[in-house]
Design a protein around this motif. Structure first.
Motif, PDB file in Angstrom:
ATOM      1  N   ASP A 138       0.805  -1.217   0.000  1.00  0.00           N
ATOM      2  CA  ASP A 138       0.000   0.000   0.000  1.00  0.00           C
ATOM      3  C   ASP A 138       0.845   1.278   0.000  1.00  0.00           C
ATOM      4  O   ASP A 138       0.321   2.365   0.228  1.00  0.00           O
ATOM      5  CB  ASP A 138      -0.959   0.009   1.191  1.00  0.00           C
ATOM      6  N   THR A 139       2.142   1.165  -0.282  1.00  0.00           N
ATOM      7  CA  THR A 139       3.001   2.350  -0.323  1.00  0.00           C
ATOM      8  C   THR A 139       2.761   3.125  -1.611  1.00  0.00           C
ATOM      9  O   THR A 139       2.748   2.557  -2.701  1.00  0.00           O
ATOM     10  CB  THR A 139       4.493   1.958  -0.238  1.00  0.00           C
ATOM     11  N   ILE A 140       2.594   4.440  -1.476  1.00  0.00           N
ATOM     12  CA  ILE A 140       2.344   5.264  -2.668  1.00  0.00           C
ATOM     13  C   ILE A 140       3.469   6.262  -2.928  1.00  0.00           C
ATOM     14  O   ILE A 140       3.607   6.764  -4.046  1.00  0.00           O
ATOM     15  CB  ILE A 140       1.007   6.031  -2.553  1.00  0.00           C
ATOM     16  N   LEU A 141       4.286   6.561  -1.904  1.00  0.00           N
ATOM     17  CA  LEU A 141       5.297   7.604  -2.063  1.00  0.00           C
ATOM     18  C   LEU A 141       6.507   7.333  -1.175  1.00  0.00           C
ATOM     19  O   LEU A 141       6.357   6.924  -0.019  1.00  0.00           O
ATOM     20  CB  LEU A 141       4.696   8.971  -1.688  1.00  0.00           C
ATOM     21  N   VAL A 142       7.694   7.589  -1.737  1.00  0.00           N
ATOM     22  CA  VAL A 142       8.943   7.610  -0.973  1.00  0.00           C
ATOM     23  C   VAL A 142       9.545   9.000  -1.139  1.00  0.00           C
ATOM     24  O   VAL A 142       9.667   9.495  -2.266  1.00  0.00           O
ATOM     25  CB  VAL A 142       9.938   6.543  -1.470  1.00  0.00           C
ATOM     26  N   SER A 143       9.892   9.648  -0.030  1.00  0.00           N
ATOM     27  CA  SER A 143      10.456  10.992  -0.070  1.00  0.00           C
ATOM     28  C   SER A 143      11.798  11.011   0.652  1.00  0.00           C
ATOM     29  O   SER A 143      11.860  10.718   1.855  1.00  0.00           O
ATOM     30  CB  SER A 143       9.501  12.005   0.576  1.00  0.00           C
ATOM     31  N   ILE A 144      12.863  11.355  -0.075  1.00  0.00           N
ATOM     32  CA  ILE A 144      14.219  11.356   0.495  1.00  0.00           C
ATOM     33  C   ILE A 144      14.964  12.588  -0.018  1.00  0.00           C
ATOM     34  O   ILE A 144      14.983  12.864  -1.223  1.00  0.00           O
ATOM     35  CB  ILE A 144      14.988  10.079   0.129  1.00  0.00           C
ATOM     36  N   MET A 145      15.604  13.311   0.882  1.00  0.00           N
ATOM     37  CA  MET A 145      16.312  14.526   0.493  1.00  0.00           C
ATOM     38  C   MET A 145      17.669  14.191  -0.122  1.00  0.00           C
ATOM     39  O   MET A 145      18.263  13.155   0.167  1.00  0.00           O
ATOM     40  CB  MET A 145      16.488  15.460   1.697  1.00  0.00           C
ATOM     41  N   HIS A 146      18.147  15.088  -0.991  1.00  0.00           N
ATOM     42  CA  HIS A 146      19.448  14.931  -1.625  1.00  0.00           C
ATOM     43  C   HIS A 146      20.561  15.166  -0.608  1.00  0.00           C
ATOM     44  O   HIS A 146      21.391  14.282  -0.364  1.00  0.00           O
ATOM     45  CB  HIS A 146      19.560  15.920  -2.791  1.00  0.00           C
ATOM     46  N   VAL A 147      20.576  16.352   0.006  1.00  0.00           N
ATOM     47  CA  VAL A 147      21.613  16.753   0.954  1.00  0.00           C
ATOM     48  C   VAL A 147      20.937  17.212   2.241  1.00  0.00           C
ATOM     49  O   VAL A 147      20.041  18.061   2.201  1.00  0.00           O
ATOM     50  CB  VAL A 147      22.477  17.894   0.392  1.00  0.00           C
ATOM     51  N   ASN A 148      21.376  16.670   3.375  1.00  0.00           N
ATOM     52  CA  ASN A 148      20.764  17.076   4.640  1.00  0.00           C
ATOM     53  C   ASN A 148      21.097  18.527   4.952  1.00  0.00           C
ATOM     54  O   ASN A 148      22.244  18.953   4.849  1.00  0.00           O
ATOM     55  CB  ASN A 148      21.231  16.183   5.784  1.00  0.00           C
ATOM     56  N   ASN A 149      20.091  19.276   5.351  1.00  0.00           N
ATOM     57  CA  ASN A 149      20.252  20.711   5.559  1.00  0.00           C
ATOM     58  C   ASN A 149      21.051  21.062   6.808  1.00  0.00           C
ATOM     59  O   ASN A 149      21.576  22.164   6.928  1.00  0.00           O
ATOM     60  CB  ASN A 149      18.878  21.383   5.635  1.00  0.00           C
ATOM     61  N   GLU A 150      21.173  20.127   7.750  1.00  0.00           N
ATOM     62  CA  GLU A 150      21.967  20.389   8.952  1.00  0.00           C
ATOM     63  C   GLU A 150      23.390  19.867   8.820  1.00  0.00           C
ATOM     64  O   GLU A 150      24.354  20.591   9.090  1.00  0.00           O
ATOM     65  CB  GLU A 150      21.316  19.767  10.197  1.00  0.00           C
ATOM     66  N   THR A 151      23.537  18.621   8.420  1.00  0.00           N
ATOM     67  CA  THR A 151      24.853  17.977   8.460  1.00  0.00           C
ATOM     68  C   THR A 151      25.528  17.860   7.105  1.00  0.00           C
ATOM     69  O   THR A 151      26.717  17.551   7.041  1.00  0.00           O
ATOM     70  CB  THR A 151      24.735  16.565   9.056  1.00  0.00           C
TER      71      THR A 151
END
Length: 382
Positions: A138-151
């Motif tokens: 039932d997964t419809i979306l995967v969201s992953i950032m390119h570069v972490n904004n803190e580290t």
């Protein structure tokens, strides 16, 4: 005062400032109007879309203009969730995502969606295997950032995108690309991303302008109702001056990316080497994103070190600008396994293309002086 908080926001290119002022003065028509003033504004809007698309290697029709990264991320996540909820109501993301992704996903849980927040290792990475193992029927979306904004951690988007499209072709893949563009190569097609968010003010463009790449064939539920602007996905009169300014910033940042990355990598390596020599500090970032160095001073409140550095003529930040005024420890550092003392004492230094070797010399000197001053005060108290 030397400014080292480019990950929060950047000074606009002079060319961008000039362009925005000229468009505001000469091309004030509503791009939806049918008279000449509107047609002139619409031509500028069309050209801006073409410039952004060319810089990202996508089609102009796949670019949706927004007010910035927060709106882009919310439109991507909530728009996809609502549009495709008949397929399922499960979303996969990472525990260290930017608040505009993390909080959007948490809000969806109140609407009956289920979200898996993947853990990261001590370096802040998530593996392709973790992502694929979390995907369900039932997964419809995967969201992953390119570069972490803190580290500044960089996630393996090529591997994740390839695995998702091979094993789960119906699952949408969203990338928050805000901290990567202009610093690292961007390959939306190679990542096989369906959605990609960008913000102008992170790459020396104006605040209040952003975009969302929406792959051809992907449908989103509009979050704003009204007119038919932006292919019906984002109602409201487009801010033509800011969008023209953004397109110029996107072009300039893209053209200069390789040289900018080379110079910033040298500065990052110098600062990282210096942090390693100061026993009171613990490094939280590695040699990935060229523009971010993050470290902790365990037992010392981050704002104390920040203001000490400011007194010495250096401006840095404690975490994401969106969360910098919060009192609690960094969610990102806690997710990486850092202690509460370490997560409460985090400092982020971020570079820009305007910095010089002299700026880095002054930064390193100020860092040494600040730590020595605070260490002396601590010894005096005891």
């Amino acid at each position: 005062m030397r400014y080292f908080d480019y990950a929060a926001t950047t000074p606009p290119f002079e060319e961008v400032i000039t362009t925005i002022a000229e468009v505001m003065r000469r091309h004030y028509g509503n791009p939806s109007s049918m008279h000449r003033f509107g047609e002139d504004a619409d031509k500028l809007l069309k050209r801006s879309r073409e410039v952004c698309a060319a810089a990202l290697g996508v089609h102009p029709a796949e670019i949706v203009f927004t007010s910035g990264a927060t709106e882009s991320n919310n439109l991507a996540i909530k728009g996809a969730a609502i549009q495709y909820q008949a397929r399922g109501k499960h979303i996969v993301t990472v525990s260290t995502e930017h608040p505009s992704v993390y909080e959007a996903c948490k809000q969806l849980t109140d609407l009956g969606f289920e979200v898996t927040f993947l853990p990261v290792d001590a370096q802040g990475h998530v593996s392709t295997e973790q992502v694929c193992d979390a995907v369900r029927q039932d997964t419809i979306l995967v969201s992953i950032m390119h570069v972490n904004n803190e580290t500044g951690r960089v996630q393996p988007l090529h591997d994740i995108g390839a695995a998702l499209k091979k094993q789960f072709p119906r699952v949408l893949f969203h990338v928050d690309g805000v901290q990567g563009y202009g610093k690292l190569p961007v390959d939306i097609r190679g990542w096989q991303a369906d959605l990609y968010s960008l913000s102008a003010h992170k790459l020396r463009g104006p605040k209040g302008a952003g975009l969302l790449f929406v792959r051809e064939g992907v449908k989103l539920f509009p979050l704003l109702s009204g007119g038919s602007q932006e292919q019906g996905l984002r109602a409201g009169t487009e801010n033509v001056p800011l969008l023209v300014g953004m397109s110029k910033a996107v072009r300039l940042a893209g053209e200069r990316q390789a040289e900018t990355a080379r110079r910033m990598t040298e500065w990052r390596d110098r600062v990282v080497a210096e942090v390693k020599t100061i026993p009171q500090l613990r490094l939280n970032s590695g040699e990935e994103a060229p523009h971010i160095v993050h470290f902790s001073y365990p037992g010392m409140k981050a704002e104390v070190l920040l203001h000490t550095l400011e007194q010495l003529g250096v401006a840095v930040s404690t975490r994401s600008a969106c969360s910098s005024k919060l009192a609690e420890p960094s969610r990102v550092l806690l997710a990486m396994g850092r202690s509460e003392l370490e997560a409460s004492g985090g400092i982020r230094i971020s570079f820009g293309d305007e910095h010089t070797e002299q700026d880095i010399d002054e930064l390193i000197l100020a860092l040494r002086q600040a730590v020595a001053k605070l260490e002396s005060l601590e010894r005096w108290k005891h």
